[in-house]
Design a protein around this motif. Structure first.
Motif, PDB file in Angstrom:
ATOM      1  N   LEU A 190       0.977  -1.327   0.588  1.00  0.00           N
ATOM      2  CA  LEU A 190       0.501  -0.373  -0.437  1.00  0.00           C
ATOM      3  C   LEU A 190       0.668   1.353  -0.143  1.00  0.00           C
ATOM      4  O   LEU A 190       0.861   1.901  -0.631  1.00  0.00           O
ATOM      5  CB  LEU A 190      -1.220  -0.504   1.674  1.00  0.00           C
ATOM      6  CG  LEU A 190      -2.300   1.347   1.546  1.00  0.00           C
ATOM      7  CD1 LEU A 190      -2.656   1.795   0.085  1.00  0.00           C
ATOM      8  CD2 LEU A 190      -2.399   1.331   2.876  1.00  0.00           C
ATOM      9  N   ALA A 191       1.731   1.379   0.520  1.00  0.00           N
ATOM     10  CA  ALA A 191       2.866   2.501   0.877  1.00  0.00           C
ATOM     11  C   ALA A 191       3.758   2.714  -0.223  1.00  0.00           C
ATOM     12  O   ALA A 191       4.020   4.028  -0.987  1.00  0.00           O
ATOM     13  CB  ALA A 191       3.768   1.973   2.195  1.00  0.00           C
ATOM     14  N   LEU A 192       4.077   2.158  -0.402  1.00  0.00           N
ATOM     15  CA  LEU A 192       5.516   1.834  -1.612  1.00  0.00           C
ATOM     16  C   LEU A 192       4.787   2.037  -3.246  1.00  0.00           C
ATOM     17  O   LEU A 192       5.127   2.651  -3.726  1.00  0.00           O
ATOM     18  CB  LEU A 192       6.049   0.722  -1.577  1.00  0.00           C
ATOM     19  CG  LEU A 192       6.543   0.484  -0.656  1.00  0.00           C
ATOM     20  CD1 LEU A 192       8.160  -0.390  -0.967  1.00  0.00           C
ATOM     21  CD2 LEU A 192       8.044   2.106  -0.247  1.00  0.00           C
ATOM     22  N   SER A 193       3.508   1.024  -2.967  1.00  0.00           N
ATOM     23  CA  SER A 193       2.878   0.909  -4.812  1.00  0.00           C
ATOM     24  C   SER A 193       1.469   2.086  -4.551  1.00  0.00           C
ATOM     25  O   SER A 193       1.388   3.221  -5.704  1.00  0.00           O
ATOM     26  CB  SER A 193       2.141  -0.344  -5.169  1.00  0.00           C
ATOM     27  OG  SER A 193       3.447  -1.321  -4.891  1.00  0.00           O
ATOM     28  N   GLY A 194       0.879   2.138  -3.991  1.00  0.00           N
ATOM     29  CA  GLY A 194      -0.331   2.998  -3.812  1.00  0.00           C
ATOM     30  C   GLY A 194      -0.405   4.439  -3.198  1.00  0.00           C
ATOM     31  O   GLY A 194      -0.821   5.530  -3.970  1.00  0.00           O
ATOM     32  N   LEU A 195       0.342   4.994  -2.148  1.00  0.00           N
ATOM     33  CA  LEU A 195       0.416   5.929  -1.118  1.00  0.00           C
ATOM     34  C   LEU A 195       2.102   6.588  -1.947  1.00  0.00           C
ATOM     35  O   LEU A 195       2.009   8.010  -1.288  1.00  0.00           O
ATOM     36  CB  LEU A 195       0.493   6.111  -0.072  1.00  0.00           C
ATOM     37  CG  LEU A 195      -0.603   5.391   0.845  1.00  0.00           C
ATOM     38  CD1 LEU A 195      -0.339   4.903   2.239  1.00  0.00           C
ATOM     39  CD2 LEU A 195      -2.045   6.276   0.561  1.00  0.00           C
ATOM     40  N   ILE A 213       6.973  -4.463  -4.894  1.00  0.00           N
ATOM     41  CA  ILE A 213       7.530  -3.181  -4.001  1.00  0.00           C
ATOM     42  C   ILE A 213       8.936  -2.905  -2.981  1.00  0.00           C
ATOM     43  O   ILE A 213       8.323  -1.362  -3.506  1.00  0.00           O
ATOM     44  CB  ILE A 213       7.304  -4.483  -2.212  1.00  0.00           C
ATOM     45  CG1 ILE A 213       5.712  -5.575  -2.254  1.00  0.00           C
ATOM     46  CG2 ILE A 213       6.462  -3.859  -1.096  1.00  0.00           C
ATOM     47  CD1 ILE A 213       5.521  -5.858  -1.385  1.00  0.00           C
ATOM     48  N   THR A 214       9.030  -3.476  -3.009  1.00  0.00           N
ATOM     49  CA  THR A 214      10.838  -2.972  -2.586  1.00  0.00           C
ATOM     50  C   THR A 214      11.575  -2.426  -4.009  1.00  0.00           C
ATOM     51  O   THR A 214      12.655  -1.543  -3.405  1.00  0.00           O
ATOM     52  CB  THR A 214      11.547  -3.915  -2.474  1.00  0.00           C
ATOM     53  OG1 THR A 214      11.969  -5.031  -2.503  1.00  0.00           O
ATOM     54  CG2 THR A 214      10.744  -4.724  -0.956  1.00  0.00           C
ATOM     55  N   GLY A 215      11.914  -2.918  -5.265  1.00  0.00           N
ATOM     56  CA  GLY A 215      12.558  -2.193  -6.186  1.00  0.00           C
ATOM     57  C   GLY A 215      14.133  -2.821  -5.688  1.00  0.00           C
ATOM     58  O   GLY A 215      14.902  -2.145  -6.341  1.00  0.00           O
ATOM     59  N   SER A 216      14.258  -4.140  -4.880  1.00  0.00           N
ATOM     60  CA  SER A 216      15.425  -4.774  -4.898  1.00  0.00           C
ATOM     61  C   SER A 216      15.583  -6.149  -4.577  1.00  0.00           C
ATOM     62  O   SER A 216      14.932  -6.800  -3.527  1.00  0.00           O
ATOM     63  CB  SER A 216      16.219  -4.172  -3.548  1.00  0.00           C
ATOM     64  OG  SER A 216      16.760  -4.416  -2.952  1.00  0.00           O
ATOM     65  N   ALA A 217      16.125  -6.776  -5.245  1.00  0.00           N
ATOM     66  CA  ALA A 217      15.988  -7.787  -5.142  1.00  0.00           C
ATOM     67  C   ALA A 217      17.250  -7.915  -3.814  1.00  0.00           C
ATOM     68  O   ALA A 217      16.428  -9.436  -3.013  1.00  0.00           O
ATOM     69  CB  ALA A 217      17.380  -9.115  -5.943  1.00  0.00           C
ATOM     70  N   THR A 218      17.819  -7.142  -3.199  1.00  0.00           N
ATOM     71  CA  THR A 218      18.518  -7.484  -1.531  1.00  0.00           C
ATOM     72  C   THR A 218      16.925  -7.828  -0.822  1.00  0.00           C
ATOM     73  O   THR A 218      17.280  -8.358   0.066  1.00  0.00           O
ATOM     74  CB  THR A 218      19.187  -7.012  -1.468  1.00  0.00           C
ATOM     75  OG1 THR A 218      20.539  -6.494  -2.583  1.00  0.00           O
ATOM     76  CG2 THR A 218      20.296  -7.064   0.010  1.00  0.00           C
TER      77      THR A 218
END
Length: 512
Positions: free
Chosen positions: A16-21, A417-422
């Motif tokens: 929600l926070a990273l994609s929606g908001l 969500i994170t844009g990061s494989a790590t």
């Protein structure tokens, strides 16, 4: 079922926070940590001291070695920019051919993969995209091809830190994990150069005359990545793959030069780079490669000696806790710092300049520090409290033995969500392992499913808002509608990629 939704609450919040908001990761991730702390205490009965020690262990893992490696690799790149080495590397690459299809493969696939293997965290999209756009290639197409190219090396980014971290979470051999990732990526990795040329050229007809070059690029990358993963592990696999594919592209252009003048790029002549300038431009990266090899298990005399310089501390106080070992010298971050400073001294860069660049690097990475520490602490709390096990049990109950078919999709959700494989490996690695155990998978199959978490994350990064935002910012079109256009294009690539990965992972578990 209530416990399942409570356990998955931190993950739902991140979606929600990273994609929606559209909230920044460094702001959203501490909230996810707070939610995991509340749920672990109120609903899973985790004692306060266990919770605090789990957070402390996550912080320790984040700082040493993950943030150490990230800081070292980004510092190497920034110092290369400061000394002018990066500009000379760009000039050398753009002098190979005037056909922009070749330049796209060389810069986005080859050099972008090299940047991902060395630094990661957006450099592999931002820098090649800005280079291509600056040469006159359509800016949106430039970002799109970089997003596709970044699929192949993402799991090996920042000297293999995603897979090193995941193998640490699982307690498995990093070389086996890296090899399985390379196998899962291989088919799509060979296909990526063809797709990139088609995107940039406006259709599949652009591949005419480029088949040998595309094939050399794809095979060169995945073959080197697989061989290095098997014999050395994940640290140098991405870098080796990028170096080999750049060499393969140059060789293929020499023997099979493209003849279609419709794709010739009119641009200013690149400044000449003499041998001395070329040597100093590549020196930091060559030293890193050599020193990482010398301090690897390939040289037991050195590796065994420096591995003894360590401290083991039992941080987590609850059941399942094991001593966490700080390797003070035998860690890629320290090797990279040493190589970078050594290259600076050889180039006679003033120490004051090097320290100033380091200060600026650390300052620019402060949001990353908050993000990584928060996400790793969240993963530790969720793991030790039983939240990840609860999620895994309910997922397995819903899918049964078909779970391997969706393992890559779950990883792609983390990548989105994170844009990061790590971060994805940290956030979902234990969940995937618990699910594999729950379906009675063998040890090899457990590693295979964990590898799918990493390869899925690579696919998820293609459509990640963070990746797209980095790309459009690099070409200077942020907020002009390019984001939605890129997302629509990326979705057309992501969907077949993730479906094929699901089939490969499910079929692969039969062979193991």
């Amino acid at each position: 079922m209530t416990l399942f939704w409570l356990a998955v609450l931190p993950i739902l919040w991140l979606i929600l926070a990273l994609s929606g908001l559209k909230m920044a990761a460094w702001k959203a991730c501490p909230v996810a940590l707070f939610l995991s702390l509340v749920v672990s205490i109120m609903n899973f009965g985790m004692p306060w001291d266990y919770m605090a020690s789990a957070v402390l262990e996550g912080t320790a893992l984040a700082c040493w070695p993950i943030l150490l490696i990230i800081t070292a690799t980004i510092y190497t790149y920034h110092l290369s920019v400061h000394t002018g080495g990066m500009e000379r590397i760009k000039a050398m690459l753009t002098s190979v051919s005037s056909d922009y299809r070749v330049l796209i493969l060389l810069i986005a696939f080859g050099f972008g993969g090299f940047l991902e293997g060395m630094a990661g965290f957006g450099t592999a999209v931002a820098i090649p995209a800005s280079m291509l756009a600056g040469m006159g290639i359509n800016p949106v197409s430039a970002v799109a091809v970089c997003l596709v190219a970044n699929f192949v090396p993402s799991a090996y980014g920042s000297i293999g830190i995603p897979l090193v971290t995941l193998s640490g979470i699982m307690g498995t051999d990093p070389a086996q994990l890296a090899t399985y990732v390379a196998l899962q990526i291989s088919i799509l990795g060979i296909f990526c150069p063809f797709l990139m040329v088609a995107i940039a050229g406006g259709g599949w007809r652009a591949i005419r005359g480029m088949v040998p070059i595309c094939l050399a690029a794809g095979v060169g990358y995945v073959a080197a990545q697989l061989v290095v993963s098997y014999f050395l592990g994940p640290e140098l696999a991405g870098v080796a793959g990028a170096v080999c594919t750049m060499g393969a592209i140059m060789a293929a252009v020499r023997f099979f030069p493209p003849q279609d003048f419709a794709y010739v790029l009119q641009r200013e002549e690149a400044p000449a780079v003499n041998r001395r300038q070329a040597f100093f431009a590549w020196l930091p990266f060559v030293l890193i490669f050599i020193l990482l090899l010398l301090t690897s298990k390939l040289v037991p005399m050195i590796y065994d000696s420096i591995s003894q310089i360590r401290t083991s501390v039992l941080i987590y106080k609850g059941d399942g806790g094991s001593p966490y070992t700080f390797h003070w010298v035998a860690t890629p971050g320290m090797v990279i710092f040493f190589a970078t400073f050594l290259s600076g001294f050889i180039q006679r860069t003033p120490l004051g300049d090097m320290l100033q660049v380091l200060r600026k690097t650390v300052s620019s990475l402060r949001p990353t520090f908050v993000t990584i520490i928060s996400i790793i602490a969240t993963a530790k709390v969720m793991g030790y409290s039983g939240m990840t096990t609860t999620i895994a049990d309910h997922t397995v109950a819903a899918t049964g033995v078909m779970y391997p078919a969706i393992a890559a999709f779950i990883g792609s959700v983390g990548g989105f969500i994170t844009g990061s494989a790590t971060s994805t490996c940290i956030l979902l690695g234990k969940l995937q392992m618990d699910a594999a155990v729950a379906i009675g998978a063998s040890e090899n199959t457990q590693v295979w499913i964990a590898a799918a978490n990493a390869t899925g994350a690579c696919a998820g990064k293609i459509i990640a808002p963070q990746s797209i935002a980095i790309g459009v910012a690099a070409i200077g079109v942020a907020g002009k509608g390019s984001e939605s256009h890129l997302l629509a294009l990326a979705m057309k690539i992501y969907l077949p990629f993730i479906l094929l990965l699901g089939c490969l992972v499910y079929m692969g578990r039969v062979w193991l």
